[in-house]
Design a protein around this motif. Sequence first.
Motif, PDB file in Angstrom:
ATOM      1  N   UNK A 114       0.825  -1.211   0.000  1.00  0.00           N
ATOM      2  CA  UNK A 114       0.000   0.000   0.000  1.00  0.00           C
ATOM      3  C   UNK A 114       0.855   1.254   0.000  1.00  0.00           C
ATOM      4  N   UNK A 115       1.988   1.211   0.737  1.00  0.00           N
ATOM      5  CA  UNK A 115       2.840   2.397   0.849  1.00  0.00           C
ATOM      6  C   UNK A 115       3.665   2.642  -0.401  1.00  0.00           C
ATOM      7  N   UNK A 116       4.053   1.583  -1.117  1.00  0.00           N
ATOM      8  CA  UNK A 116       4.989   1.748  -2.224  1.00  0.00           C
ATOM      9  C   UNK A 116       4.339   1.655  -3.598  1.00  0.00           C
ATOM     10  N   UNK A 117       3.169   0.997  -3.688  1.00  0.00           N
ATOM     11  CA  UNK A 117       2.548   0.742  -4.978  1.00  0.00           C
ATOM     12  C   UNK A 117       1.086   1.168  -4.962  1.00  0.00           C
ATOM     13  N   UNK A 118       0.522   1.383  -6.143  1.00  0.00           N
ATOM     14  CA  UNK A 118      -0.890   1.746  -6.269  1.00  0.00           C
ATOM     15  C   UNK A 118      -1.678   0.535  -6.758  1.00  0.00           C
ATOM     16  N   UNK A 119      -1.887  -0.404  -5.848  1.00  0.00           N
ATOM     17  CA  UNK A 119      -2.598  -1.615  -6.219  1.00  0.00           C
ATOM     18  C   UNK A 119      -4.102  -1.449  -6.254  1.00  0.00           C
ATOM     19  N   UNK A 120      -4.613  -0.386  -5.641  1.00  0.00           N
ATOM     20  CA  UNK A 120      -6.049  -0.141  -5.603  1.00  0.00           C
ATOM     21  C   UNK A 120      -6.319   1.180  -6.316  1.00  0.00           C
ATOM     22  N   UNK A 121      -6.686   1.088  -7.577  1.00  0.00           N
ATOM     23  CA  UNK A 121      -6.867   2.255  -8.442  1.00  0.00           C
ATOM     24  C   UNK A 121      -8.323   2.705  -8.349  1.00  0.00           C
ATOM     25  N   UNK A 122      -8.557   3.887  -7.773  1.00  0.00           N
ATOM     26  CA  UNK A 122      -9.912   4.346  -7.476  1.00  0.00           C
ATOM     27  C   UNK A 122     -10.764   4.544  -8.723  1.00  0.00           C
ATOM     28  N   UNK A 123     -10.132   4.782  -9.863  1.00  0.00           N
ATOM     29  CA  UNK A 123     -10.900   5.049 -11.088  1.00  0.00           C
ATOM     30  C   UNK A 123     -11.360   3.774 -11.787  1.00  0.00           C
ATOM     31  N   UNK A 124     -10.884   2.607 -11.333  1.00  0.00           N
ATOM     32  CA  UNK A 124     -11.269   1.352 -11.976  1.00  0.00           C
ATOM     33  C   UNK A 124     -12.455   0.748 -11.228  1.00  0.00           C
ATOM     34  N   UNK A 125     -13.661   1.055 -11.691  1.00  0.00           N
ATOM     35  CA  UNK A 125     -14.863   0.604 -11.009  1.00  0.00           C
ATOM     36  C   UNK A 125     -15.256  -0.816 -11.322  1.00  0.00           C
ATOM     37  N   UNK A 126     -14.985  -1.283 -12.542  1.00  0.00           N
ATOM     38  CA  UNK A 126     -15.344  -2.654 -12.899  1.00  0.00           C
ATOM     39  C   UNK A 126     -14.494  -3.637 -12.085  1.00  0.00           C
ATOM     40  N   UNK A 127     -15.132  -4.623 -11.435  1.00  0.00           N
ATOM     41  CA  UNK A 127     -14.378  -5.554 -10.581  1.00  0.00           C
ATOM     42  C   UNK A 127     -13.211  -6.234 -11.277  1.00  0.00           C
ATOM     43  N   UNK A 128     -13.405  -6.694 -12.514  1.00  0.00           N
ATOM     44  CA  UNK A 128     -12.324  -7.409 -13.207  1.00  0.00           C
ATOM     45  C   UNK A 128     -11.100  -6.508 -13.390  1.00  0.00           C
ATOM     46  N   UNK A 129     -11.330  -5.249 -13.736  1.00  0.00           N
ATOM     47  CA  UNK A 129     -10.220  -4.319 -13.923  1.00  0.00           C
ATOM     48  C   UNK A 129      -9.521  -4.022 -12.599  1.00  0.00           C
ATOM     49  N   UNK A 130     -10.302  -3.833 -11.541  1.00  0.00           N
ATOM     50  CA  UNK A 130      -9.728  -3.530 -10.229  1.00  0.00           C
ATOM     51  C   UNK A 130      -8.903  -4.706  -9.717  1.00  0.00           C
ATOM     52  N   UNK A 131      -9.402  -5.911  -9.892  1.00  0.00           N
ATOM     53  CA  UNK A 131      -8.667  -7.101  -9.453  1.00  0.00           C
ATOM     54  C   UNK A 131      -7.384  -7.283 -10.262  1.00  0.00           C
ATOM     55  N   UNK A 132      -7.440  -6.975 -11.553  1.00  0.00           N
ATOM     56  CA  UNK A 132      -6.243  -7.064 -12.392  1.00  0.00           C
ATOM     57  C   UNK A 132      -5.173  -6.086 -11.903  1.00  0.00           C
ATOM     58  N   UNK A 155      -4.741  -4.952  -8.885  1.00  0.00           N
ATOM     59  CA  UNK A 155      -4.167  -5.454  -7.639  1.00  0.00           C
ATOM     60  C   UNK A 155      -3.191  -6.601  -7.920  1.00  0.00           C
ATOM     61  N   UNK A 156      -3.521  -7.463  -8.858  1.00  0.00           N
ATOM     62  CA  UNK A 156      -2.629  -8.580  -9.199  1.00  0.00           C
ATOM     63  C   UNK A 156      -1.331  -8.092  -9.832  1.00  0.00           C
ATOM     64  N   UNK A 157      -1.406  -7.066 -10.658  1.00  0.00           N
ATOM     65  CA  UNK A 157      -0.179  -6.491 -11.232  1.00  0.00           C
ATOM     66  C   UNK A 157       0.664  -5.855 -10.125  1.00  0.00           C
ATOM     67  N   UNK A 158       0.005  -5.270  -9.120  1.00  0.00           N
ATOM     68  CA  UNK A 158       0.746  -4.729  -7.978  1.00  0.00           C
ATOM     69  C   UNK A 158       1.472  -5.847  -7.227  1.00  0.00           C
ATOM     70  N   UNK A 159       0.835  -7.011  -7.107  1.00  0.00           N
ATOM     71  CA  UNK A 159       1.506  -8.158  -6.483  1.00  0.00           C
ATOM     72  C   UNK A 159       2.710  -8.605  -7.308  1.00  0.00           C
ATOM     73  N   UNK A 160       2.582  -8.530  -8.623  1.00  0.00           N
ATOM     74  CA  UNK A 160       3.713  -8.841  -9.504  1.00  0.00           C
ATOM     75  C   UNK A 160       4.869  -7.873  -9.236  1.00  0.00           C
ATOM     76  N   UNK A 161       4.551  -6.578  -9.135  1.00  0.00           N
ATOM     77  CA  UNK A 161       5.583  -5.583  -8.851  1.00  0.00           C
ATOM     78  C   UNK A 161       6.186  -5.805  -7.462  1.00  0.00           C
ATOM     79  N   UNK A 162       5.346  -6.191  -6.503  1.00  0.00           N
ATOM     80  CA  UNK A 162       5.849  -6.496  -5.160  1.00  0.00           C
ATOM     81  C   UNK A 162       6.835  -7.663  -5.215  1.00  0.00           C
ATOM     82  N   UNK A 163       6.523  -8.685  -6.001  1.00  0.00           N
ATOM     83  CA  UNK A 163       7.436  -9.821  -6.148  1.00  0.00           C
ATOM     84  C   UNK A 163       8.761  -9.403  -6.777  1.00  0.00           C
ATOM     85  N   UNK A 164       8.694  -8.491  -7.742  1.00  0.00           N
ATOM     86  CA  UNK A 164       9.935  -7.979  -8.345  1.00  0.00           C
ATOM     87  C   UNK A 164      10.761  -7.232  -7.298  1.00  0.00           C
ATOM     88  N   UNK A 165      10.082  -6.439  -6.466  1.00  0.00           N
ATOM     89  CA  UNK A 165      10.764  -5.710  -5.403  1.00  0.00           C
ATOM     90  C   UNK A 165      11.372  -6.677  -4.388  1.00  0.00           C
TER      91      UNK A 165
END
Length: 474
Positions: free
Chosen positions: A333-351, A353-363
């Motif tokens: 939450x502090x380093x990445x924007x995994x929860x994008x407020x403008x993405x209202x559709x659930x599938x887009x919002x979940x995607x 968050x998953x890309x944020x997890x990918x970036x977290x794994x890279x970190x």
Amino acid sequence: MDKRTAPADGNPILLEQVFSLFVKESPISVMMRGVIENALAAKAVDALFERVAVVQYTRELLFSSLVNLMSLVVCRVRPAVHAAYQAHKEALAVSVTAVYDKLDGLEPAVSAALVHHVADRLRPVIEATGGAYAPWLPGYRVRILDGNHLAATERRLKVLRGSKAGPLPGHCLVVLDPALMLATDVIPCEDGHAQERSLTDEILALVAPKDVWLDDRNFCTTRLLFGIEDREACFVTRQHAALPWQEAGPRRKGGRIDGGTVYEQEVLVWEGDRLGRTLHLRRISVVLDKPTRDGEREIHVLTHLPSDVASSERVGELYRKRWTLETAFQELEATLSGEVATLGYPKAALFAFCVALVAYNALSTVKAALRAAHGHRKVQDEVSGYYVADEVRGTHRGMMIAIPEPHWEVFRAMTAAQLGQMLVALAANVRLSAFRRHPRGPKKPVTPRTRYVTHTHVSTARLLAAAVKGRKAP
């Protein structure tokens, strides 16, 4: 072109001269980008989409392009999806509407498969660096399970307009490997109101023999406990008040762990009614030195790990370390924007968050290389993930302009062993003092708000001026 080469014995492998300035001034940015280039190799990512997607198919916009676009947003290189599109629309060669349509229709199974794919790619890289943590329980594969509910989004969708209640786009269960600090799997759910335990089937599908699953009391159900037992795995879970159980032996005092005294008792848990299957468990109770924020003075943990594998004190310590995943969520939450407020559709919002997890794994992979080069304790105690991410964010645009896309092929072509060796070599050039964490002191009690209760607002400048006038001369 001048290149540095070395044999495959652990020395740096193949870096073009064009990287030299960034290797000297911001090696950590090269490390992070190199890890992402290797983990998200376009051919493999696009092949994953073709293999997993059921409804969607590829026309002009590749899944790998969408992942790259979203990675710029979650890493805060670009402030929003539209801004990322504007910067790369010539390369994408599709309209912004096509981008949003693809995002809004991405199947959650594809997003989950992306996280698993990247974790599989980076596991051998971290092992090659030598920067992995020691196993929590030798001989077992420890997995920490916890849920994360995505924050309410903006009300841009027609069905959300006029809604006073916050619209929830869904939630995810995340599985963490604490030895590698990798999010290995994610279970996305589009229903923001669904209970975490409703995903039991999806959890059990991830359980393998010799696993040890650490989770909170929300997951303490007979269905999950017996399901883990059936798969020849183990659990360490906090007892839920609704779980049917009875004593099967006396409560015995054990030793101490940080924060409390440990007791152990054998108990019996049954599935369905008392005539159904039963499970003999160890009930580890920790009598706390200080109550929790909820006022609880005892924590009860259930496990069927053999006592010769994990003593009562060890079980208590294992459960206490379950907060490692909570800490990972906080860092994300502090380093990445995994929860994008403008993405209202659930599938887009979940995607997202998953890309944020990918970036977290890279970190996490970058941090493993830092631990290998500078020592585990030093990196763990002193390096701030926030400052590392800020360095990457601040350098990324200029680096990608100075180093054209074709030059990054060197990282995409590396084996896990080669990339691990390269990362450690680059990590040796990192000045850790630039990323030093600054832990805050104890929080001071909040001053009661009893002044100016009849005022709508006050002028800070006037209050400061009045305080100066009333100050006594030294």
